[in-house]
Design a protein around this motif. Sequence first.
Motif, PDB file in Angstrom:
ATOM      1  N   HIS A 192       0.818  -1.206   0.000  1.00  0.00           N
ATOM      2  CA  HIS A 192       0.000   0.000   0.000  1.00  0.00           C
ATOM      3  C   HIS A 192       0.853   1.257   0.000  1.00  0.00           C
ATOM      4  O   HIS A 192       2.023   1.234   0.384  1.00  0.00           O
ATOM      5  N   GLN A 193       0.279   2.363  -0.417  1.00  0.00           N
ATOM      6  CA  GLN A 193       0.928   3.674  -0.318  1.00  0.00           C
ATOM      7  C   GLN A 193       0.105   4.642   0.514  1.00  0.00           C
ATOM      8  O   GLN A 193       0.644   5.587   1.088  1.00  0.00           O
ATOM      9  N   MET A 194      -1.201   4.411   0.571  1.00  0.00           N
ATOM     10  CA  MET A 194      -2.111   5.323   1.260  1.00  0.00           C
ATOM     11  C   MET A 194      -3.412   4.583   1.544  1.00  0.00           C
ATOM     12  O   MET A 194      -3.504   3.381   1.313  1.00  0.00           O
ATOM     13  N   LYS A 206      -1.556   2.358  -4.943  1.00  0.00           N
ATOM     14  CA  LYS A 206      -2.067   1.206  -4.210  1.00  0.00           C
ATOM     15  C   LYS A 206      -2.602   1.662  -2.859  1.00  0.00           C
ATOM     16  O   LYS A 206      -1.949   2.424  -2.157  1.00  0.00           O
ATOM     17  N   GLY A 207      -3.769   1.177  -2.511  1.00  0.00           N
ATOM     18  CA  GLY A 207      -4.384   1.603  -1.262  1.00  0.00           C
ATOM     19  C   GLY A 207      -4.479   0.492  -0.237  1.00  0.00           C
ATOM     20  O   GLY A 207      -4.633  -0.678  -0.582  1.00  0.00           O
ATOM     21  N   GLU A 315      16.854  12.062   3.906  1.00  0.00           N
ATOM     22  CA  GLU A 315      16.954  11.217   2.708  1.00  0.00           C
ATOM     23  C   GLU A 315      15.871  10.156   2.630  1.00  0.00           C
ATOM     24  O   GLU A 315      15.649   9.565   1.567  1.00  0.00           O
ATOM     25  N   TYR A 316      15.180   9.916   3.738  1.00  0.00           N
ATOM     26  CA  TYR A 316      14.084   8.951   3.718  1.00  0.00           C
ATOM     27  C   TYR A 316      12.722   9.605   3.463  1.00  0.00           C
ATOM     28  O   TYR A 316      11.724   8.912   3.261  1.00  0.00           O
ATOM     29  N   LYS A 317      12.686  10.924   3.494  1.00  0.00           N
ATOM     30  CA  LYS A 317      11.424  11.633   3.285  1.00  0.00           C
ATOM     31  C   LYS A 317      11.436  12.529   2.042  1.00  0.00           C
ATOM     32  O   LYS A 317      10.408  12.707   1.392  1.00  0.00           O
ATOM     33  N   HIS A 322       6.106   7.191  -3.197  1.00  0.00           N
ATOM     34  CA  HIS A 322       5.947   5.731  -3.113  1.00  0.00           C
ATOM     35  C   HIS A 322       7.151   5.026  -2.489  1.00  0.00           C
ATOM     36  O   HIS A 322       7.031   3.871  -2.072  1.00  0.00           O
ATOM     37  N   ILE A 323       8.313   5.712  -2.410  1.00  0.00           N
ATOM     38  CA  ILE A 323       9.469   5.077  -1.772  1.00  0.00           C
ATOM     39  C   ILE A 323       9.828   5.730  -0.439  1.00  0.00           C
ATOM     40  O   ILE A 323      10.769   5.296   0.227  1.00  0.00           O
ATOM     41  N   ALA A 324       9.101   6.757  -0.049  1.00  0.00           N
ATOM     42  CA  ALA A 324       9.369   7.436   1.220  1.00  0.00           C
ATOM     43  C   ALA A 324       8.998   6.543   2.401  1.00  0.00           C
ATOM     44  O   ALA A 324       8.093   5.716   2.316  1.00  0.00           O
TER      45      ALA A 324
END
Length: 422
Positions: A192-194, A206-207, A315-317, A322-324
């Motif tokens: 999922h992303q949200m 993707k939810g 660097e993670y945000k 979709h990759i955060a």
Amino acid sequence: MDNILISSAQLIVPGHPQNGNIVDILIEAGNISLIAPRIKPTNKQIHVIDGKGRIVSAGFFDLHANFGEPGLETKEDIITGTAAAAAGGYTGVAVYPNTNPPIHSRSEVALVVNSAKGNIVDVYPVGTISKRREGKELAELYDMQLAGAIAFSDGDHAVQQASLMGRALLYAKGFEGLVISFPEDESVAGGHQMNEGQMSTYLGMKGKPNLAESLMVSRDLFLAEYNDARIHFTSISTAESVDLIKKAKAKGLNVTCDVAAHNLVYTDEEVIGFDSNFKVNPPLRTKKDIKALLKGLKEGTIDAVVSQHTPHEVEYKNVEFHIAKEGILGLQTTLPFLIEAGFNADDIVRYLVVQPRQVVGKEIPTFEVGSEANLVLFDMNEKWMLNTNTNKSKSENSPVFGQELRGKVKVVVNHGQLVEIK
């Protein structure tokens, strides 16, 4: 710490004879020595703090925060984490085992406990349910509790094996330990992303459906009932979860739960700008879910509000949505979020002071003469901005960074220490 006089503040301590009154509070040598309508300073050595128009209560207690220590200190260590906690009004914080190594044995528990000694904020480690948070083998729960673990959870790794969760509940029951469920069925939620709904369809992402959470809530309620055990759910976010827990409480099950402050004010519509600071887990849901969560708090189904403080390096945000990484800062913004959600001072004390401590069996600080001062002074209306000057965390991953907020902590006192937030 100098002797302190907090003047003309409204005291909110449920059950106290002065509850709701405007009072002066004198603190000498770290202990409350007098509470009265008016106290005249007897010498110039007293540090006077103006409490006019402000609320004084026992210090806030957070049931769900993430620091990086041990192993992920570049995100947050105990020193910066407790500084952020104090600036948010907290005098007690339960820290989750989302670390490297995880807090999965007596050694890691002892490290956190010893590292936090002497701090103005009490830090309580939450040990893992399974070894290495892998969800395969039960960790040494009792051993960790003896070392200072306040409860047990696999953090943001939900326990997928029902048999393992059942054994954890039954084993912890034997020594009155508390098992915390982070309700997420990964077979439904994976990738999922949200939140799954109209907005995820519109954005082509993707939810994660509400079902991923409610399935796990339902499963763990069955397991708790079967084992006649106590269970706590953290960070519930859906209307279905509220309904399931409400029915379980009515049935007599020993169940409590909490909700993250940001899930009370933001919906999945915020994701339309692809700001990764709105990427959290559980995801931001819909207005219908927020309405159910707010009603659940007011009716007593939901016991507490948590910060779910989850710091990350830039660097993670500062990458594509979709990759955060999931998670935002929360310790300094929980109070403003509750005010934005429409709660009054009595509600805030209930959800941040009284009921969180009741969940984990901690005594609520008293305001009796002679007792150690453990308190927060906060202003419901003062406006301030979370920025590089006011932020106490190592990280800056907050959707309200650089924005004006309403509701500010002014003073925290605990263990003979004073922090004034400018």
